[in-house]
Motif scaffolding. Structure first.
Motif, PDB file in Angstrom:
ATOM      1  N   GLN A  75       0.823  -1.200   0.000  1.00 27.16           N
ATOM      2  CA  GLN A  75       0.000   0.000   0.000  1.00 27.16           C
ATOM      3  C   GLN A  75       0.860   1.254   0.000  1.00 27.16           C
ATOM      4  O   GLN A  75       0.523   2.259  -0.644  1.00 27.16           O
ATOM      5  CB  GLN A  75      -0.931   0.002   1.210  1.00 27.16           C
ATOM      6  CG  GLN A  75      -1.982  -1.084   1.198  1.00 27.16           C
ATOM      7  CD  GLN A  75      -2.886  -1.047   2.426  1.00 27.16           C
ATOM      8  OE1 GLN A  75      -3.081   0.017   3.025  1.00 27.16           O
ATOM      9  NE2 GLN A  75      -3.435  -2.187   2.799  1.00 27.16           N
ATOM     10  N   ALA A  76       1.985   1.201   0.722  1.00 25.34           N
ATOM     11  CA  ALA A  76       2.890   2.353   0.759  1.00 25.34           C
ATOM     12  C   ALA A  76       3.472   2.630  -0.627  1.00 25.34           C
ATOM     13  O   ALA A  76       3.560   3.784  -1.060  1.00 25.34           O
ATOM     14  CB  ALA A  76       4.008   2.100   1.768  1.00 25.34           C
ATOM     15  N   GLU A  77       3.866   1.587  -1.341  1.00 28.12           N
ATOM     16  CA  GLU A  77       4.415   1.767  -2.685  1.00 28.12           C
ATOM     17  C   GLU A  77       3.380   2.421  -3.600  1.00 28.12           C
ATOM     18  O   GLU A  77       3.704   3.315  -4.388  1.00 28.12           O
ATOM     19  CB  GLU A  77       4.871   0.429  -3.245  1.00 28.12           C
ATOM     20  CG  GLU A  77       6.101  -0.137  -2.542  1.00 28.12           C
ATOM     21  CD  GLU A  77       6.530  -1.480  -3.097  1.00 28.12           C
ATOM     22  OE1 GLU A  77       5.841  -1.999  -4.011  1.00 28.12           O
ATOM     23  OE2 GLU A  77       7.555  -2.012  -2.626  1.00 28.12           O
ATOM     24  N   ALA A  78       2.122   1.986  -3.499  1.00 29.80           N
ATOM     25  CA  ALA A  78       1.062   2.574  -4.326  1.00 29.80           C
ATOM     26  C   ALA A  78       0.838   4.034  -3.961  1.00 29.80           C
ATOM     27  O   ALA A  78       0.700   4.898  -4.839  1.00 29.80           O
ATOM     28  CB  ALA A  78      -0.231   1.777  -4.159  1.00 29.80           C
ATOM     29  N   ALA A  79       0.816   4.346  -2.655  1.00 29.89           N
ATOM     30  CA  ALA A  79       0.595   5.727  -2.215  1.00 29.89           C
ATOM     31  C   ALA A  79       1.714   6.647  -2.694  1.00 29.89           C
ATOM     32  O   ALA A  79       1.471   7.790  -3.095  1.00 29.89           O
ATOM     33  CB  ALA A  79       0.483   5.769  -0.695  1.00 29.89           C
ATOM     34  N   ILE A  80       2.936   6.140  -2.666  1.00 28.69           N
ATOM     35  CA  ILE A  80       4.083   6.943  -3.106  1.00 28.69           C
ATOM     36  C   ILE A  80       3.979   7.229  -4.604  1.00 28.69           C
ATOM     37  O   ILE A  80       4.145   8.372  -5.052  1.00 28.69           O
ATOM     38  CB  ILE A  80       5.396   6.220  -2.759  1.00 28.69           C
ATOM     39  CG1 ILE A  80       5.558   6.148  -1.234  1.00 28.69           C
ATOM     40  CG2 ILE A  80       6.596   6.932  -3.395  1.00 28.69           C
ATOM     41  CD1 ILE A  80       6.611   5.153  -0.774  1.00 28.69           C
ATOM     42  N   ARG A  81       3.688   6.211  -5.375  1.00 27.46           N
ATOM     43  CA  ARG A  81       3.597   6.393  -6.831  1.00 27.46           C
ATOM     44  C   ARG A  81       2.428   7.311  -7.212  1.00 27.46           C
ATOM     45  O   ARG A  81       2.464   7.963  -8.256  1.00 27.46           O
ATOM     46  CB  ARG A  81       3.473   5.041  -7.517  1.00 27.46           C
ATOM     47  CG  ARG A  81       4.747   4.191  -7.404  1.00 27.46           C
ATOM     48  CD  ARG A  81       4.716   3.009  -8.356  1.00 27.46           C
ATOM     49  NE  ARG A  81       5.982   2.303  -8.343  1.00 27.46           N
ATOM     50  CZ  ARG A  81       6.209   1.168  -7.664  1.00 27.46           C
ATOM     51  NH1 ARG A  81       5.236   0.623  -6.951  1.00 27.46           N
ATOM     52  NH2 ARG A  81       7.399   0.596  -7.705  1.00 27.46           N
ATOM     53  N   GLY A 129       8.599  18.248   2.403  1.00 27.27           N
ATOM     54  CA  GLY A 129       7.809  19.157   1.583  1.00 27.27           C
ATOM     55  C   GLY A 129       7.823  18.874   0.099  1.00 27.27           C
ATOM     56  O   GLY A 129       7.134  19.566  -0.659  1.00 27.27           O
ATOM     57  N   ARG A 130       8.580  17.876  -0.335  1.00 24.80           N
ATOM     58  CA  ARG A 130       8.669  17.556  -1.762  1.00 24.80           C
ATOM     59  C   ARG A 130       7.953  16.241  -2.037  1.00 24.80           C
ATOM     60  O   ARG A 130       8.174  15.252  -1.352  1.00 24.80           O
ATOM     61  CB  ARG A 130      10.149  17.449  -2.163  1.00 24.80           C
ATOM     62  CG  ARG A 130      10.381  16.996  -3.586  1.00 24.80           C
ATOM     63  CD  ARG A 130      11.880  17.031  -3.927  1.00 24.80           C
ATOM     64  NE  ARG A 130      12.663  16.249  -2.981  1.00 24.80           N
ATOM     65  CZ  ARG A 130      12.885  14.949  -3.096  1.00 24.80           C
ATOM     66  NH1 ARG A 130      12.335  14.259  -4.093  1.00 24.80           N
ATOM     67  NH2 ARG A 130      13.632  14.310  -2.207  1.00 24.80           N
ATOM     68  N   VAL A 131       7.078  16.244  -3.049  1.00 28.34           N
ATOM     69  CA  VAL A 131       6.370  15.022  -3.407  1.00 28.34           C
ATOM     70  C   VAL A 131       7.382  13.985  -3.881  1.00 28.34           C
ATOM     71  O   VAL A 131       8.240  14.273  -4.715  1.00 28.34           O
ATOM     72  CB  VAL A 131       5.318  15.275  -4.510  1.00 28.34           C
ATOM     73  CG1 VAL A 131       4.672  13.956  -4.948  1.00 28.34           C
ATOM     74  CG2 VAL A 131       4.239  16.228  -4.003  1.00 28.34           C
ATOM     75  N   MET A 154      14.159  13.635   8.548  1.00 32.69           N
ATOM     76  CA  MET A 154      13.244  14.091   7.497  1.00 32.69           C
ATOM     77  C   MET A 154      11.796  14.133   7.991  1.00 32.69           C
ATOM     78  O   MET A 154      11.375  13.308   8.788  1.00 32.69           O
ATOM     79  CB  MET A 154      13.326  13.159   6.282  1.00 32.69           C
ATOM     80  CG  MET A 154      14.583  13.299   5.459  1.00 32.69           C
ATOM     81  SD  MET A 154      14.542  12.153   4.037  1.00 32.69           S
ATOM     82  CE  MET A 154      15.860  12.833   3.034  1.00 32.69           C
ATOM     83  N   GLU A 155      11.034  15.118   7.483  1.00 34.08           N
ATOM     84  CA  GLU A 155       9.597  15.166   7.748  1.00 34.08           C
ATOM     85  C   GLU A 155       8.874  14.383   6.654  1.00 34.08           C
ATOM     86  O   GLU A 155       9.031  14.648   5.475  1.00 34.08           O
ATOM     87  CB  GLU A 155       9.085  16.605   7.752  1.00 34.08           C
ATOM     88  CG  GLU A 155       7.579  16.675   8.050  1.00 34.08           C
ATOM     89  CD  GLU A 155       7.002  18.060   7.853  1.00 34.08           C
ATOM     90  OE1 GLU A 155       6.781  18.747   8.863  1.00 34.08           O
ATOM     91  OE2 GLU A 155       6.780  18.446   6.679  1.00 34.08           O
ATOM     92  N   VAL A 156       8.074  13.404   7.078  1.00 36.42           N
ATOM     93  CA  VAL A 156       7.329  12.558   6.148  1.00 36.42           C
ATOM     94  C   VAL A 156       5.841  12.817   6.344  1.00 36.42           C
ATOM     95  O   VAL A 156       5.332  12.760   7.466  1.00 36.42           O
ATOM     96  CB  VAL A 156       7.639  11.062   6.377  1.00 36.42           C
ATOM     97  CG1 VAL A 156       6.833  10.201   5.412  1.00 36.42           C
ATOM     98  CG2 VAL A 156       9.126  10.800   6.220  1.00 36.42           C
ATOM     99  N   ARG A 157       5.163  13.125   5.258  1.00 41.33           N
ATOM    100  CA  ARG A 157       3.718  13.325   5.300  1.00 41.33           C
ATOM    101  C   ARG A 157       3.041  12.359   4.346  1.00 41.33           C
ATOM    102  O   ARG A 157       3.529  12.115   3.231  1.00 41.33           O
ATOM    103  CB  ARG A 157       3.340  14.769   4.917  1.00 41.33           C
ATOM    104  CG  ARG A 157       3.741  15.817   5.949  1.00 41.33           C
ATOM    105  CD  ARG A 157       3.382  17.228   5.469  1.00 41.33           C
ATOM    106  NE  ARG A 157       3.737  18.232   6.449  1.00 41.33           N
ATOM    107  CZ  ARG A 157       2.891  18.776   7.335  1.00 41.33           C
ATOM    108  NH1 ARG A 157       1.608  18.404   7.326  1.00 41.33           N
ATOM    109  NH2 ARG A 157       3.308  19.679   8.197  1.00 41.33           N
ATOM    110  N   VAL A 158       1.909  11.815   4.782  1.00 44.52           N
ATOM    111  CA  VAL A 158       1.075  10.963   3.935  1.00 44.52           C
ATOM    112  C   VAL A 158      -0.312  11.582   3.903  1.00 44.52           C
ATOM    113  O   VAL A 158      -0.927  11.794   4.959  1.00 44.52           O
ATOM    114  CB  VAL A 158       0.998   9.520   4.470  1.00 44.52           C
ATOM    115  CG1 VAL A 158       0.096   8.673   3.577  1.00 44.52           C
ATOM    116  CG2 VAL A 158       2.380   8.908   4.571  1.00 44.52           C
TER     117      VAL A 158
END
Length: 266
Positions: free
Chosen positions: A45-51, A59-61, A73-77
């Protein structure tokens, strides 16, 4: 000729970004794995969300599931900050016969990962669970799972000699000479085995304790002394003994992991 070792995909992704992302061992992880390890969402699911562009790093997609991620690092989902500090979680699962310890089952019976995830409660379903070793399709008993790949390496490393106790129903009652040969070690097609603990629990039931983990080793050792395995069950790994019904699971305590498996959870 020595086989060329393949560069891990997370390291390839880091090198594409520049040397600042190639960190010393233990200082970084790759993004999809870190999300699964921390219980944000399972790795697929994480791989799909990232793609899909739903995850940002500082702050960078980020569209690369294997992108390196470091503790600062700051990680946002989906816009929400997610903490990737992950506790070491370990659980025992009583594996039924018929399931495979693989990501998929060509025969359609099912995998231990599918069976376990159906039974887990939230928030444990959101973790990526790794099997600590394997059991054959027809073998039942104790299978450990963790969210930490270091524990997988610890539990499967040949250098650790972590004892694993099996109970095998065999063909014919083994005499004392057969048990002695098991205790002293045998020579199999892939080399000599380490001495094993061996005793009878019933005329045709052998308890065998191994401190190594070769492919089909219990079955091969018992066949080598003339008593092929009919049924096989693993009841203990290290100091952790299976104590849940078939198909059930429970979390291990930190004490069970540190003392029973000799693994530091800190």
């Amino acid at each position: 000729m020595a086989r060329k070792q393949r560069t891990p995909r997370w390291l390839e992704a880091a090198r594409r970004r520049g040397p600042e992302d190639v960190q010393p061992s233990g200082r970084s992880d790759w993004l999809a794995r870190a999300l699964g390890k921390a219980g944000v969402m399972p790795r697929a699911q994480a791989e799909a969300a990232i793609r899909e562009g739903r995850v940002t790093l500082d702050g960078r997609v980020e569209h690369e599931p294997f992108a390196p991620v470091r503790p600062e690092m700051e990680v946002r989902v989906d816009g929400l900050v997610r903490n990737l500090e992950a506790p070491v979680l370990t659980l025992m699962f009583h594996k039924p016969a018929g399931l495979v310890v693989h990501g998929s089952d060509a025969e359609g019976v099912g995998t231990v990962f599918e069976c376990l995830r159906e039974r887990l409660t939230q928030p444990l379903r959101d973790y990526e669970w790794l099997a600590v070793g394997r059991l054959d399709r027809d073998t039942t008993g104790l299978l450990l799972f963790t969210n930490d790949e270091r524990l997988v390496q610890h539990g499967t490393s040949p250098e650790r000699h972590l004892p694993k106790r099996y109970v095998a129903g065999v063909v014919g009652p083994p005499p004392e000479d057969a048990l002695r040969r098991l205790r002293e070690g045998l020579v199999l097609e892939d080399g000599p085995t380490r001495p094993a603990g061996a005793r009878l629990r019933a005329p045709d039931v052998v308890e065998l304790t191994l401190t190594e983990g070769r492919n089909h080793q219990v079955k091969r050792m018992l066949a080598a002394v003339g008593h092929p395995v009919r049924t096989l069950h693993r009841e203990a790994v290290g100091g952790v003994t299976l104590d849940v019904p078939e198909g059930a699971w429970r979390l291990l305590t930190d004490e069970e992991v540190s003392q029973g498996l000799s693994f530091s959870v800190s």
